[in-house]
Design an enzyme around this catalytic site. Structure first.
Site, PDB file in Angstrom:
ATOM      1  N   ASP A 162       0.829  -1.201   0.000  1.00  0.00           N
ATOM      2  CA  ASP A 162       0.000   0.000   0.000  1.00  0.00           C
ATOM      3  C   ASP A 162       0.868   1.257   0.000  1.00  0.00           C
ATOM      4  O   ASP A 162       1.802   1.372   0.802  1.00  0.00           O
ATOM      5  CB  ASP A 162      -0.853  -0.051   1.280  1.00  0.00           C
ATOM      6  CG  ASP A 162      -1.960   0.966   1.302  1.00  0.00           C
ATOM      7  OD1 ASP A 162      -2.977   0.726   0.619  1.00  0.00           O
ATOM      8  OD2 ASP A 162      -1.811   1.994   1.985  1.00  0.00           O
ATOM      9  N   GLU A 188       1.381  -0.455  -5.076  1.00  0.00           N
ATOM     10  CA  GLU A 188       0.205   0.386  -5.282  1.00  0.00           C
ATOM     11  C   GLU A 188       0.655   1.832  -5.221  1.00  0.00           C
ATOM     12  O   GLU A 188       0.499   2.503  -4.219  1.00  0.00           O
ATOM     13  CB  GLU A 188      -0.856   0.102  -4.203  1.00  0.00           C
ATOM     14  CG  GLU A 188      -2.162   0.829  -4.473  1.00  0.00           C
ATOM     15  CD  GLU A 188      -2.607   1.761  -3.334  1.00  0.00           C
ATOM     16  OE1 GLU A 188      -3.775   2.163  -3.362  1.00  0.00           O
ATOM     17  OE2 GLU A 188      -1.810   2.103  -2.445  1.00  0.00           O
TER      18      GLU A 188
END
Lengths: 656, 656
Positions: free
Chosen positions: A376, A405
């Protein structure tokens, strides 16, 4: 000697190129020296830690270019380099041939040649190849007087002699690249796969209660039927209570609101714990095992941030930054403040201990059978950390796969790929028009980007319900799934919202209305309008056709309609090209003339050939490079044609 | 912090880019770090040997790109680098502004800001700027309680404060490129000029006798009238007698044949001597001085090879390679043997003495006032020698200019330019069709080639009478002169054969029939068909228009006729673009529609404008981007239009 323009290369060799096991690396270089001497070049390669290089002779092409290919072995770091030297014998031989043809006296040239062969014999002897030495010494005698000139010339020009001398080259003055280049070799799943993201807490079929890993097992079967390879779960750790967000990202939670899984950590534990309502470690292990039985791998979300209740906050307060008033710095994106999230201070005094602890998070889950990590927001943490931690993890577990990401600027996204991430989320989600898609995929498919960055095309995510899908047209979802599944080797959806064509966004945003990020949802998976069968078809077609799962990037074809996109995919491993034609307009039927480069596709333009639509099943009889296509979004917004290379026999009829 | 994609750069910084004094270097880089912090970057540059860098703040552009420009000073080596750091104050200020706008409480943020300003005050103090320190300390007090919030915010947002903190940045964590890049700065003549080559031995107007430097003085006046800047002489050294070549390259010379000037060296001397029949050193000095008075510089040919009679052969036999029969290795291009030429063995045992001696050849002629050298066949000598000798000569004489005669493969030609040559002969001579010319000049004008290789476009040479000119059409010579003079900043001809349109080649070759290389010729310079006035016009137009002598490479425009080539040239220094239109067909009138990018040219497409042909004098009234052109080769095969940027006033009428 100059060895330059070596490719593939990333930032002058600062970063490795990427391959998966078994793939090839075609190395090109420009190699030259002054004058007109003949050169030889070899491509040398080895796995890290191997003492010996494997050498492949490079082919000489026009304009001083050389080329050779090798295949990489098991996951790990590999390296390659180019070495080149002047081939005195070939240079001499080429001059001799011209002089002999021109009838020039070559008696002195033959003496020179004898000297070269004599030196080769000495090298053979030094290498312990005595029979070779004796054979070469024989030739030396045949090249010198008193042998008669005809015999001497015949000896000089014999191919056996050329091959023998070639086996014992004089590499004493060989030049080599300043440093070897490296290849990060990964396992197949780093390079290809179909991903499905779901929230395990929304898997309880019966009621509004919190789904568990046990419930999730049934969902795995549903996902497996659609043919996905990877199931990616949002964070599965205990969720913080302090400043917990309510439904639709409300600042304060109501009683019973489950909170965002990305607010990691509570008194029940942190990044190495499981949210109690999802189940126990035993349940998790069962879930992972069930997935494995179904041919699915579980990928976990790694979000290095903490809720205020995370044990790290109490145990390692030095890992967080303090504000001037003594409070801990929370996350912000001014003017927004995220008081439920504390970023870690990667540059704190105690950074070494922090980094080690974070690395141990990966090792912890690898121990439990998970080796795919979706990271993330990596772009908000130091590049140096990622380069280090990925190297550490790969050093012990070369099977680990990392998806970045990083929805951020291109340079940063690319740098994270260089720093080691196996795959990257992309801007695909926001590339909708023909021109946008063509430009973006040309960029992704061109060297050097294609050598280090592997796109993972998500059609939607819990954070992104793209405007294009907000129209709510089923065809829009079909179009985006088709593009995601067939434009690159790895793709994904966040379901069930995707296959159920969920299209309601919060006003003026790309956030889902009633997002699962903040509440538990129930899904009617057997909705007759569900696209599950369509996704199954796409994955089935991918599975059957290597061009679509391990091929090169798309090559775009001309269609005289701006709403119709056409492209071909090809893989070296397979003797076929898949041609995809998509109507990007989900509202209207569009038609146009498609131009195919028949020569590149190996099709005879003078004879009819059949285009077989793998998606719809229809077969079209086409002839010539230009053919008519028409796509009605209500019926099917895309064709996926299979065209096999023409069998080149006398009486073949190209029925594919 | 990542500083990447720095441009201009040649081979990762291994070789310098090139500029002439006063030119600009626009440096671009991609600079970024993780997260969303604001960055500042400076371009630093200095002449070699300067202790202090000059810094230019770089402008921040979208997608993490930064850019700045500096101008180079006197000839010599310069260097540049990029340094960047996180601008904590600007980052903080940007967040503060957003929060203030959103009405969020910022009391803790103001304390953070006070801390940043306090640190800036400490840096001001360390730099001895006490008044600045006091001013900043005042602001620190205004940012903190007990000041009331409105006053604190106003102080935080004042531009004076931002500027003051900017003057004392925290560069303790600044990042810099691994190594600085370099610029080879040369004098103007390295970058622009018109060259004229002639054989001084063919300058005796009266009879067939050997021309001298005294005779050559008259020829200089003729060349000066045509507006040339440089006169380049084939080798002026004593010519060998052994194996001397006869007329038309005959293997044996007749009595009285003068031999090839490239067979350097006889008992009268070698590379530091003058062929006695040309005159004395005194005559040469007068010749050079006369040229200087006429605004012309003399360039000499440097051909590092020896006739068998060269003093080096006797005095330094170790500088030549021996064949197995003990004889010295002569030059060859199999099956051809050049027994009149001995190559030097640059890699002999005694190479150090040889290299020093060759360097001294340059110094010898520089002492006599010659600083431009046309180097013969540099690609057959080691690259390392050229890199060394050019650096040695430039170290003492930064005014020295080197032209590489490397008619060889592209990689080798480019490498010699990288290694230090100021200019290069090109493949221009063999690029005749529109497609060929466009492709080749796009290559030469694109980075990085344009940053290190400067083309010198010769329309012919004593070795090359191109096929295109063998037609004998006067228009063919005009076309090639026009292209050579206007496509690049440096051009040349070998005359008088060029302006006299000499077109007879030896059967099936590009060699001149009765070439001056092997015999003395007499020329009728006042031939009424001579192109001398045409060459004079071209040089005059070049002189009057910076776009043509110091501009960027050509930008090609569309013409719907494959025989008409059109291009524009532009220089930053001048507010005009020159548009050249050439009929490449010397046999027939050709016409077509020319499309100009009016926006780029600063012309209003809705109003008529005048195209003034500098070559023919005609003025055409045009409107819109597409206009008709027709060129009759019998009259004039080219237009050279001057288009000035439109004056942007209400009532201007664009009369150029």
């Amino acid at each position: 000697m100059v060895i330059g323009a070596v490719e593939p290369i990333v930032d002058g060799g600062r970063f490795p190129i990427k391959r998966v096991s078994g793939q090839s690396v075609s190395v090109r270089a420009v190699v030259f020296t002054e004058g007109h001497d003949r050169l030889r070049a070899v491509l040398r390669h080895r796995a890290q830690g191997e003492a010996e290089w494997t050498e492949v002779e490079m082919s000489s092409l026009p304009n001083d270019r050389f080329e050779a290919t090798f295949h990489v072995g098991p996951p790990g770091s590999h390296e390659y380099e180019v070495e080149a030297w002047v081939d005195s014998f070939a240079t001499w031989r080429s001059g001799l041939d011209k002089k002999v043809d021109a009838g020039v006296d070559v008696s002195v040239e033959l003496l020179e040649g004898a000297g070269l062969v004599e030196a080769a014999a000495r090298r053979a002897s030094a290498a312990g190849q005595d029979s070779e030495r004796r054979w070469l010494d024989d030739r030396v005698r045949s090249l010198r007087p008193p042998q008669e000139p005809g015999r001497r010339i015949a000896t000089a020009q014999s191919e056996d002699l050329a091959r023998a001398v070639e086996r014992h080259p004089d590499r004493s003055n060989a030049a080599r690249m300043e440093r070897a280049l490296s290849v990060q070799v990964e396992r197949e799943r780093a390079g290809t796969g179909a991903w499905y993201e779901f929230f395990p807490r929304s898997t309880d079929a019966g009621s509004d209660t919190h789904g568990t890993f046990r419930d999730g097992e049934t969902r795995l079967e549903y996902v497996a039927r659609m043919g996905f390879d990877v199931v990616y779960l949002p964070p599965i750790h205990p969720i913080g209570r302090t400043h917990r967000k309510g439904r639709n990202n409300a600042t304060t939670a109501e009683a019973g609101d489950p909170g965002s899984p990305w607010a990691i950590g509570s008194r029940e534990g942190g990044h190495k714990s499981i949210h109690p309502e999802l189940g126990t470690f035993e349940d998790f292990d069962r879930f992972v095992a069930r997935a494995r039985d179904l041919g699915i791998e579980i990928a976990l979300d790694v979000a290095f941030q903490c809720s205020p209740d995370h044990p790290y906050v109490r145990e390692h307060p030095q890992w967080f930054r303090r504000r001037p008033d003594g409070s801990i710095q929370y996350a912000e994106n001014p003017p927004k403040k995220y008081q439920d999230i504390y970023p870690l201070d990667f540059e704190c005094e105690d950074w070494r201990a922090l980094w080690d602890e974070l690395a141990s998070v990966f090792f912890f889950w690898i121990e439990r059978g998970v080796t795919i990590f979706r990271v993330d927001n990596p772009h908000t943490k130091p590049f140096a950390f990622w380069e280090w931690v990925i190297r550490e993890v790969r050093g012990r577990h070369p099977e680990a796969v990392f998806l970045a990401e990083a929805f951020t600027r291109p340079a940063v996204m690319q740098h994270l790929a260089k720093a080691g991430f196996s795959q990257s989320y992309t801007y695909f989600t926001w590339r909708n028009t023909k021109a946008e898609i063509q430009a973006y995929f040309r960029e992704l498919s061109s060297s050097p980007v294609s050598d280090y960055m592997r796109p993972n095309l998500f059609a939607n995510t819990p954070d992104i319900l793209p405007e294009y899908l907000q129209s709510g047209r089923r065809a829009a979802f079909q179009v985006r799934a088709t593009l995601a599944a067939l434009l690159a080797n790895t793709w994904g959806v966040y379901g069930p919202p995707f296959e159920l064509c969920l299209s309601r966004a919060r006003q003026g945003s790309e956030d889902y209305e009633d997002s699962e990020k903040y509440e538990i949802r129930r899904w009617t998976l057997d909705d007759p309008w569900s696209l599950a069968p369509y996704l199954e078809s796409l994955n089935e077609i991918r599975r059957a056709h290597p061009a679509l799962r391990e091929g090169d990037g798309p090559v775009f074809y001309e269609v005289d309609n701006r709403d119709i996109l056409a492209f071909g995919r090809h893989a070296d491993a397979a003797d076929e090209t898949i041609v995809v034609v998509v109507n990007l307009d989900p509202h209207h039927t569009q038609s146009g003339w498609l131009s195919l480069p028949l020569d590149d596709l190996g099709i005879d333009g003078d004879r009819p050939f059949q285009a077989h639509d793998l998606l719809g099943g229809e077969r079209y009889l086409w002839q010539g490079s230009t053919n008519f296509v028409e796509l009605n979004p209500e019926r099917a917004p895309a064709h996926v044609f299979r065209l096999r290379r023409r069998v080149r026999s006398e009486n073949d009829f190209d029925y594919f």
